[in-house]
Design an enzyme around this catalytic site. Structure first.
Site, PDB file in Angstrom:
ATOM      1  N   LYS A   1     -68.289   6.626  16.869  1.00  0.00           N
ATOM      2  CA  LYS A   1     -69.300   6.227  17.849  1.00  0.00           C
ATOM      3  C   LYS A   1     -69.172   7.008  19.154  1.00  0.00           C
ATOM      4  O   LYS A   1     -70.143   7.591  19.644  1.00  0.00           O
ATOM      5  CB  LYS A   1     -69.184   4.719  18.131  1.00  0.00           C
ATOM      6  CG  LYS A   1     -69.253   3.827  16.906  1.00  0.00           C
ATOM      7  CD  LYS A   1     -69.267   2.359  17.267  1.00  0.00           C
ATOM      8  CE  LYS A   1     -68.024   1.908  18.014  1.00  0.00           C
ATOM      9  NZ  LYS A   1     -66.785   2.040  17.217  1.00  0.00           N
TER      10      LYS A   1
ATOM     11  N   GLU B   1     -68.956   1.283  25.093  1.00  0.00           N
ATOM     12  CA  GLU B   1     -68.034   0.155  25.259  1.00  0.00           C
ATOM     13  C   GLU B   1     -67.951  -0.256  26.723  1.00  0.00           C
ATOM     14  O   GLU B   1     -66.874  -0.559  27.255  1.00  0.00           O
ATOM     15  CB  GLU B   1     -66.635   0.505  24.730  1.00  0.00           C
ATOM     16  CG  GLU B   1     -66.584   0.873  23.257  1.00  0.00           C
ATOM     17  CD  GLU B   1     -66.835  -0.331  22.342  1.00  0.00           C
ATOM     18  OE1 GLU B   1     -67.055  -1.441  22.852  1.00  0.00           O
ATOM     19  OE2 GLU B   1     -66.828  -0.139  21.114  1.00  0.00           O
TER      20      GLU B   1
END
Length: 582
Positions: free
Chosen positions: A372, A494
């Site tokens: 990711k 994140e």
């Protein structure tokens, strides 16, 4: 021992080195004139032939010669200062420009601490190399020739030849030292850079070392490295001391040899008293320039080693960047058959296809290590060695300048760096021209304005990396800075991890509000935060395993469904436990 590439690179400093040689030579000639005048003066006294006119001429000669020596030394020092000033400016500029050309991916090829040491200590080594060593190298070749020619014509070829031949016993000593020093200095610099890098790493991780009670072991390791560095430093100094001792022996033996030959010729009546005195005064001058070069030799070696490291950095391959400017309010991003590997044996992404339409809210999910964050880095242009295509509005990423990509895409990570200074300083990095109203609006959006106002307003002090802020406050300040940057595309990698629940909820609210007017790529391991996305891509082992809306993926009952269900169950379990404890 001259690094020609370095001399060519720093041509601006070359003229000052030439000036240094000119002034050194002028001082030498002035010294020769003074010595000749004094020799004639002493001989005239000895022979009782001293006249008042000769006294006046001698005094005037000494006065003029001394003035030339004084101003020559001053001008030599000034030229040396200008040379070193140019060296520091030019080299640090070259290093800085190289970092800019390498772009965000510079850390893949060189450690930050190595670059800092190179631009600091490494450049300082070259400062001395240019300020003293280079001019002394050429002067050490010129001075004996001038003295040899002068003594040959005015005193005796035999004396001049004795001194001149003996002088050239010093260079072999220098060459032997060079052979030994080359290997020794390689170890020295390797130990030096390793010591600096390991010290910085342990300093940054001191809290972690304390938690695991590993600080004593880390300190012992640093002590051992410091001791090794001390030992290698002592070896370098011992090598230098031994070489100087040998050169001193050659200098004094050679000067004495020349003087003995001159005295022998004087006793035989071949040369006059004045000529013998000239030899007595100038014998050491044959050796001093070469002796000074030998004492500066370790500086020359240090400079060469420092230059080698700097050139190795300047020669690092640079990512290919285009010349197009990405200028659009709405940007579509396409990843087509994208494959990427940090190393040939470690493939991170394999045949990834993702479409991010302008104004859409796209999420990437998956377990840790699924690729990711690598996708975020690739879109930001940090890595250009991928296979496949990354397109912005239909044009390949490599066709755009790195600067224009940064101007249009903002990345907010889980550990966005907060700089020491004030809240204002950090916000102005997002937008240098931001007004007071704009900065306060950004802080208000992330619910930090009242907190900041209570602590001095925008001039509230901020410690290094926001150490005087909580994790949530630090992340919200980073988010406020990102809002001020105001780009068409935002990537949140994140961004809600490592923060408290209240800050997480607030950050998600800001992100959803931003999604109403911007393109959002949201990366998270918390699937509850991606439920409202226009499309979700699930990465697994570097591939897109599933893609669709929240409803479509839940209906599919595949990997996403299992992960979402498991996270929901764990959240319910955690909430129940907290309720029981309350």
């Amino acid at each position: 021992m001259i690094k020609m590439r370095l001399v060519r690179l720093l041509q601006g400093a070359g003229k000052n080195i030439i000036y240094q040689i000119i002034w050194q030579t002028a001082v030498l000639i002035a010294q020769i004139v003074i010595v000749q005048a004094l020799a004639n003066f002493i001989a005239a006294i000895r022979q009782e032939e001293l006249l008042g006119q000769q006294i006046a001429v001698t005094l005037i000669t000494i006065l003029i010669g001394s003035s030339i020596c004084f101003f020559g030394h001053r001008l030599y020092s000034r030229a040396g200062y200008r040379a070193t000033r140019d060296v520091k400016r030019l080299l640090r500029q070259k290093i800085y420009e190289k970092v800019l050309r390498l772009g965000p991916s510079y850390k893949e090829q060189s450690k930050s601490i190595a670059i800092v040491q190179m631009a600091g200590e490494g450049v300082e080594q070259l400062e001395t190399y240019f300020g003293q060593y280079l001019s002394q190298f050429f002067y050490a070749l010129i001075a004996p020739l001038i003295l040899f020619a002068y003594l040959s014509f005015t005193v005796s070829v035999k004396v001049a030849l004795t001194l001149y031949v003996t002088v050239w016993l010093i260079p072999p000593v220098i060459m032997i030292v060079m052979i030994v020093a080359k290997k020794l200095l390689s170890k020295y610099f390797k130990s030096y850079y390793n010591l600096g890098g390991n010290f910085l790493e342990k300093l940054r991780g001191m809290t972690t070392l304390k938690i695991y009670q590993a600080d004593e072991a880390a300190a012992a390791s640093m002590d051992e490295e410091a001791e090794n560095f001390r030992k290698i430093t002592m070896k370098v100094l011992l090598m230098q001391l031994n070489s100087i001792s040998v050169m001193d022996a050659i200098t004094y033996v050679g000067a004495c040899g020349g003087i003995i030959v001159a005295l022998h010729l004087f006793a035989a009546g071949t040369i006059s008293l004045a000529e013998a005195i000239v030899v007595l005064f100038l014998a050491l001058e044959f050796f001093l320039p070469m002796r000074a070069l030998g004492s500066l030799f370790h500086i020359g070696m240090n400079g060469i080693k420092a230059a080698d490291r700097i050139f190795a950095f300047l020669d690092l391959p640079e990512p290919t960047t285009g010349e197009k400017e990405l200028m659009a309010d709405r940007i579509a991003i396409e990843l087509q058959h994208l494959t990427f590997a940090y190393e040939p044996s470690r493939t991170i992404l394999q045949d990834v296809n993702i479409t991010i339409a302008p104004g859409s809210f796209i999420s990437l999910v998956g377990v840790s290590g699924s690729g990711k964050s690598t996708i975020a880095s690739l879109i930001m242009g940090k890595h250009r060695t991928y296979n496949g295509q990354i397109k912005f509005n239909g044009t390949e990423l490599s066709d755009y300048t790195c600067h224009s990509i940064m101007d249009n895409i903002t990345l907010v990570g889980s550990n966005s760096w907060i700089f020491q200074g004030t809240v204002r300083d950090n916000l102005l990095q997002g937008k240098a021209t931001a007004t007071l109203a704009e900065m306060e609006k950004a802080l208000e959006e992330v619910n930090l304005l009242n907190f900041v106002r209570e602590r001095g307003g925008l001039d509230m002090p901020v410690m290094t990396n926001g150490s005087n802020l909580s994790g949530g406050q630090k992340q919200r300040l980073a988010l406020a800075r990102a809002l001020l940057h105001d780009t068409p595309v935002y990537i949140f990698d994140e961004a809600t991890s490592n923060v408290d629940v209240e800050s997480e909820t607030l950050i998600m609210q800001v992100i959803h509000q931003l999604a109403a007017r911007k393109t959002i790529l949201f990366i998270s391991h918390k699937l509850a935060n991606v439920a409202g996305s226009d499309k979700i891509y699930l990465l697994q082992n570097g591939k897109v395993a599933e893609a669709g809306t929240q409803a479509e993926l839940m209906e599919l009952q595949g990997t996403y469904y299992k992960l979402f269900t498991e996270q929901k169950r764990l959240l319910r379990f955690s909430t129940t436990k907290e309720g029981e404890q309350a």
